[in-house]
Design an enzyme around this catalytic site. Sequence first.
Site, mmCIF file in Angstrom:
data_model
loop_
_atom_site.group_PDB
_atom_site.id
_atom_site.type_symbol
_atom_site.label_atom_id
_atom_site.label_comp_id
_atom_site.label_asym_id
_atom_site.label_seq_id
_atom_site.Cartn_x
_atom_site.Cartn_y
_atom_site.Cartn_z
ATOM 1 N N HIS A 121 -3.250 -5.289 1.661
ATOM 2 C CA HIS A 121 -2.577 -5.535 2.951
ATOM 3 C C HIS A 121 -2.659 -7.008 3.379
ATOM 4 O O HIS A 121 -3.503 -7.347 4.215
ATOM 5 C CB HIS A 121 -3.276 -4.723 4.052
ATOM 6 C CG HIS A 121 -3.042 -3.267 3.992
ATOM 7 N ND1 HIS A 121 -2.076 -2.633 4.739
ATOM 8 C CD2 HIS A 121 -3.669 -2.299 3.290
ATOM 9 C CE1 HIS A 121 -2.107 -1.340 4.502
ATOM 10 N NE2 HIS A 121 -3.064 -1.108 3.625
ATOM 11 N N CYS A 143 0.832 -1.209 0.000
ATOM 12 C CA CYS A 143 0.000 0.000 0.000
ATOM 13 C C CYS A 143 0.872 1.267 0.000
ATOM 14 O O CYS A 143 1.473 1.573 -1.019
ATOM 15 C CB CYS A 143 -0.987 -0.062 1.157
ATOM 16 S SG CYS A 143 -2.407 0.999 0.893
ATOM 17 N N GLU A 176 -0.969 -8.501 5.479
ATOM 18 C CA GLU A 176 -0.689 -8.627 6.921
ATOM 19 C C GLU A 176 -1.946 -8.469 7.771
ATOM 20 O O GLU A 176 -1.912 -8.712 8.978
ATOM 21 C CB GLU A 176 0.402 -7.621 7.339
ATOM 22 C CG GLU A 176 -0.041 -6.175 7.517
ATOM 23 C CD GLU A 176 -0.255 -5.407 6.209
ATOM 24 O OE1 GLU A 176 -0.219 -6.022 5.127
ATOM 25 O OE2 GLU A 176 -0.484 -4.183 6.283
HETATM 26 N N1 LIG Z 1 -3.284 1.806 3.694
HETATM 27 C C1 LIG Z 1 -2.403 2.606 3.153
HETATM 28 O O1 LIG Z 1 -1.189 2.372 3.199
HETATM 29 C C2 LIG Z 1 -2.952 3.861 2.576
HETATM 30 C C3 LIG Z 1 -1.994 4.619 1.699
HETATM 31 C C4 LIG Z 1 -2.310 6.100 1.755
HETATM 32 N N2 LIG Z 1 -3.625 6.379 1.252
HETATM 33 C C5 LIG Z 1 -1.252 6.890 0.993
HETATM 34 O O2 LIG Z 1 -1.537 7.482 0.021
HETATM 35 O O3 LIG Z 1 -0.129 6.903 1.383
#
Ligand SMILES: NC(=O)CC[C@H](N)C(=O)O
Length: 193
Positions: free
Chosen positions: A172, A80, A174
Amino acid sequence: MLTIGVLALQGAVQEHLDCLNLLPDIKGIAVKKTAELNTIDALILPGGESTTMGKLLREFNLTPKLTEKIRSGLPVWGTCAGMILLAKNIVDEPNCHLGLMDITVRRNAYGSQLDSFSTTALIPEVSRTPLPLVFIRAPYVEAASPDVKVLSTVADKIVAVEQRNMLATAFHPELTGNLDFHKYFAAKVRNKN
Ligand SMILES: NC(=O)CC[C@H](N)C(=O)O
């Protein structure tokens, strides 16, 4: 025994450490300092807020060493926000963070209605059974260069990619209780050694 670090400046650090420490012959450690980068076989860049993590990477002067390590082959997996840190291009933003992976990512790409959602997908490289995928204000990959391998798409959007020693997922693993992605990364690290 493999030591896999989790960048511990901000975000879902403990969740990754818990997964790593459930795997045989893997020790997960939190990484906060430049010197710790010399003690690990691989690194996870966790989810969180990429802007904050990028800022802390620069403030703690971690960026040069981290970039050098990954360029010279340290296996890395960004989840992410971690995927955003690795990307060479971020849509609508002038600067990237580590800028190592030949992908263009769009942040918060699912808008407010689908801000957070879960689904399942079969990712044959990773598991024989469909995997649960959890997206939280997730990015997706809008463009990838030809030498980036696409591991998974969801509704025609690229959400998992691999390029050389780098793996990145918009979701994610995890947070799902399923360890297959962590096992896949550990196998990638072992095959490299
Ligand atoms: N769950 C996440 O890691 C979200 C990422 C976050 N929206 C970003 O732009 O950094």
